[in-house]
Design an enzyme around this catalytic site. Structure first.
Site, PDB file in Angstrom:
ATOM      1  N   GLU A  62       0.800  -1.232   0.000  1.00 56.44           N
ATOM      2  CA  GLU A  62       0.000   0.000   0.000  1.00 56.44           C
ATOM      3  C   GLU A  62       0.832   1.281   0.000  1.00 56.44           C
ATOM      4  OE1 GLU A  62      -2.937  -0.360   3.109  1.00 56.44           O
ATOM      5  OE2 GLU A  62      -3.491  -2.377   2.497  1.00 56.44           O
ATOM      6  N   GLU A  89      -6.250 -11.082  -0.519  1.00 57.74           N
ATOM      7  CA  GLU A  89      -7.221 -10.414   0.350  1.00 57.74           C
ATOM      8  C   GLU A  89      -8.623 -10.332  -0.266  1.00 57.74           C
ATOM      9  OE1 GLU A  89      -5.640  -6.893   2.258  1.00 57.74           O
ATOM     10  OE2 GLU A  89      -3.588  -7.555   1.953  1.00 57.74           O
TER      11      GLU A  89
HETATM   12  O1  9MR Z   1      -7.260  -8.024   8.739  1.00 57.12           O
HETATM   13  C1  9MR Z   1      -6.114  -7.447   9.339  1.00 57.12           C
HETATM   14  C2  9MR Z   1      -6.442  -7.004  10.750  1.00 57.12           C
HETATM   15  O2  9MR Z   1      -6.805  -8.113  11.544  1.00 57.12           O
HETATM   16  C3  9MR Z   1      -5.233  -6.310  11.354  1.00 57.12           C
HETATM   17  O3  9MR Z   1      -5.602  -5.770  12.609  1.00 57.12           O
HETATM   18  C4  9MR Z   1      -4.764  -5.195  10.439  1.00 57.12           C
HETATM   19  C5  9MR Z   1      -3.500  -4.544  10.986  1.00 57.12           C
HETATM   20  O4  9MR Z   1      -2.441  -5.458  11.051  1.00 57.12           O
HETATM   21  O5  9MR Z   1      -4.510  -5.689   9.137  1.00 57.12           O
HETATM   22  C6  9MR Z   1      -5.631  -6.271   8.536  1.00 57.12           C
HETATM   23  O6  9MR Z   1      -5.285  -6.726   7.255  1.00 57.12           O
HETATM   24  C7  9MR Z   1      -4.988  -5.723   6.297  1.00 57.12           C
HETATM   25  C8  9MR Z   1      -3.897  -6.248   5.403  1.00 57.12           C
HETATM   26  O7  9MR Z   1      -2.776  -6.615   6.170  1.00 57.12           O
HETATM   27  C9  9MR Z   1      -3.490  -5.222   4.356  1.00 57.12           C
HETATM   28  N1  9MR Z   1      -4.646  -4.795   3.594  1.00 57.12           N
HETATM   29  C10 9MR Z   1      -5.782  -4.342   4.375  1.00 57.12           C
HETATM   30  C11 9MR Z   1      -6.175  -5.403   5.404  1.00 57.12           C
HETATM   31  C12 9MR Z   1      -7.383  -4.931   6.196  1.00 57.12           C
HETATM   32  O8  9MR Z   1      -7.059  -3.809   6.937  1.00 57.12           O
END
Ligand code: 9MR
Length: 455
Positions: free
Chosen positions: A263, A368
């Site tokens: 990102e 994702e």
């Molecule tokens: O789903 C993930 C959530 O449980 C965590 O708290 C968060 C922070 O580490 O990350 C979420 O996953 C993200 C992913 O790593 C990157 N793309 C967006 C996802 C949703 O926020």
């Protein structure tokens, strides 16, 4: 004639007295007649938790005056007068039945009706008319040319249980949901903590499941000590190099791929590089530096650039392809997060992500994947129509992925196992059902959609 309740009768008593008193003052215009209003029929229904062939019908009709409530259970036979409390009705035969509540008073009748779908091969009455899939095909076996991924956590792989059993059964690749990010693996300067990451990686290795590393550098999972780094820019760069080298080296030979940078593209006009401590201290070519360090640490691991809205935002897609073009041989693939909705982005925009990746000879990770069924918060439960639309979208995404050339395939990773575990509920602050399994682990129509996308 059944009186709904005495309380309601007492409530209209003053009205009755008003009519009497008006009659007593009869003038030249005659008595004032207050018209009787129709009583609106309304009921709720749910499936008995002790018997999935029994429907619980709860008459919610509220009205003043006398009225009669009768049920038509949709199975033939005469109307049945409503009784106080919940009506328990068995539905043993497969089919679609219309349950009706007919409420009558002097002003006429009103009807509330709901549909009951019964499929005994799916376990009896189907909630909201959505029958669980009975397809016994295993996702990872059905997808013969790419990994089918899902996310996990150390607590889950350590704890076992039904969740992890389903993960092992259906998925051939795992991604750590949050424990292989910098804020967890490098919580304070000089002190790495790979406890959770080790558990996840070892679980993958021990069970023959591919492990995808996610994500070395992400602005949103950067520990405070890094954000507030007090040393020079050169010291910052040395620290990041040490972190990437240490981490990638640790899992060399155990994991197949890393999202090196996640990102990095800003959503604003022109989609420039997002401002972050990495960009600020290492310069615009920080992405290239990170990829180079990862490549040096493990020449065999696949390196991905990962970002969101690749399908829905053509501008962001262009920015992402510019990044990977600039990376040249340092990058092996594109991770396109697929946080999408039942109604968009379009198939052609999803196809454009695939086409751009394939034309560059890169691997594509549809990462994702979750498909929101309630993006506008206009539903309180998953309706059959939305479940079907979601199924169609799952099929579309899988079909597009499955149609790319073999050399460009890597994995399609779903971001969560069952609906009530999705990050989306907290993130958007309202209910949704974005995944392939119901809260009780039964398979949704979305699961069938995934399988149909492979046909
Ligand atoms: O789903 C993930 C959530 O449980 C965590 O708290 C968060 C922070 O580490 O990350 C979420 O996953 C993200 C992913 O790593 C990157 N793309 C967006 C996802 C949703 O926020």
């Amino acid at each position: 004639m059944k009186y709904k309740n005495l309380f309601n009768i007492l409530k209209v008593l003053p009205l009755f007295l008003l009519i009497i008193s008006c009659e007593g003052e009869e003038g030249s215009n005659g008595p004032i007649i207050i018209p009787v209003e129709k009583v609106q029929a309304a009921f709720n229904m749910s499936i008995s938790s002790s018997d999935s062939n029994v429907l619980l019908l709860d008459n919610k009709t509220v009205g003043t005056g006398e009225f009669k409530s009768e049920w038509d259970f949709g199975q033939g036979g005469a109307l049945v007068l409503d009784q106080p409390g919940i009506e328990e009705i068995r539905f043993d035969t497969d089919g679609t039945f219309s349950v009706r509540l007919i409420v009558t008073n002097d002003a006429g009748l009103t009807v509330d009706s709901k549909t009951v779908v019964v499929d005994n091969s799916s376990g009896g009455i189907c909630p909201n008319g959505i029958c669980a899939s009975t397809n016994s095909a295993i996702l990872k076996d059905a997808a013969t040319t790419f990994f089918v991924g899902n996310i996990t956590r150390a607590s889950r792989v350590n704890g076992g249980g039904q969740h992890t059993e389903i993960l092992k059964t259906h998925f051939s690749s795992i991604t750590s949901e949050y424990e292989m990010k910098m804020d967890v693996m490098y919580p304070s300067e000089g002190n790495y903590d790979f406890t959770a990451a080790d558990a996840i990686v070892n679980f993958g290795v021990d069970n023959g499941i591919n492990v995808h590393g996610h994500a070395l550098i992400w602005h949103n999972a950067t520990p405070d000590w890094v954000k507030n780094f007090s040393g020079t820019n050169a010291e910052f760069e040395t620290m990041v190099k040490d972190y990437i080298t240490t981490t990638v080296t640790r899992y060399k030979g155990k994991i197949a791929s890393w999202d090196v940078v996640n990102e990095a593209i800003d959503d604003g006009s022109g989609n420039p590089l997002r401002s972050s401590v990495f960009k600020d201290k290492m310069g615009d070519d920080y992405i290239k530096k990170c990829f180079q360090w990862a490549r040096d640490a493990d020449p065999d691991v696949l390196l991905f650039y990962n970002d969101y809205n690749m399908a829905s935002s053509p501008g962001k897609r262009t920015a992402m392809f510019n990044i990977v073009d600039d990376l040249g041989d340092l990058v092996d693939g594109v991770g396109a997060q697929m946080h999408i909705s039942y109604n968009g982005p379009s198939a052609s925009n999803i196809q454009a992500v695939a086409d751009g990746t394939v034309s560059r000879g890169l691997k594509l990770h549809f990462a994702e994947l979750d498909i929101r069924a309630n993006p506008n918060n206009d539903q309180t439960s998953l309706t059959a129509a939305r479940a079907d639309a979601q199924k169609v979208k799952f099929k579309e995404v899988v079909k597009i992925y499955n149609s790319i050339p073999l050399d460009n395939k890597y994995a399609l990773t779903v971001w969560g196992l069952k609906d009530n575990e999705s990050w989306l509920i907290d993130f958007w602050g309202h209910i949704d059902w974005p995944l392939m399994f119901n809260d009780d682990y039964s398979k949704k129509p979305a699961y069938d959609g995934f399988l149909e996308g492979l046909e």
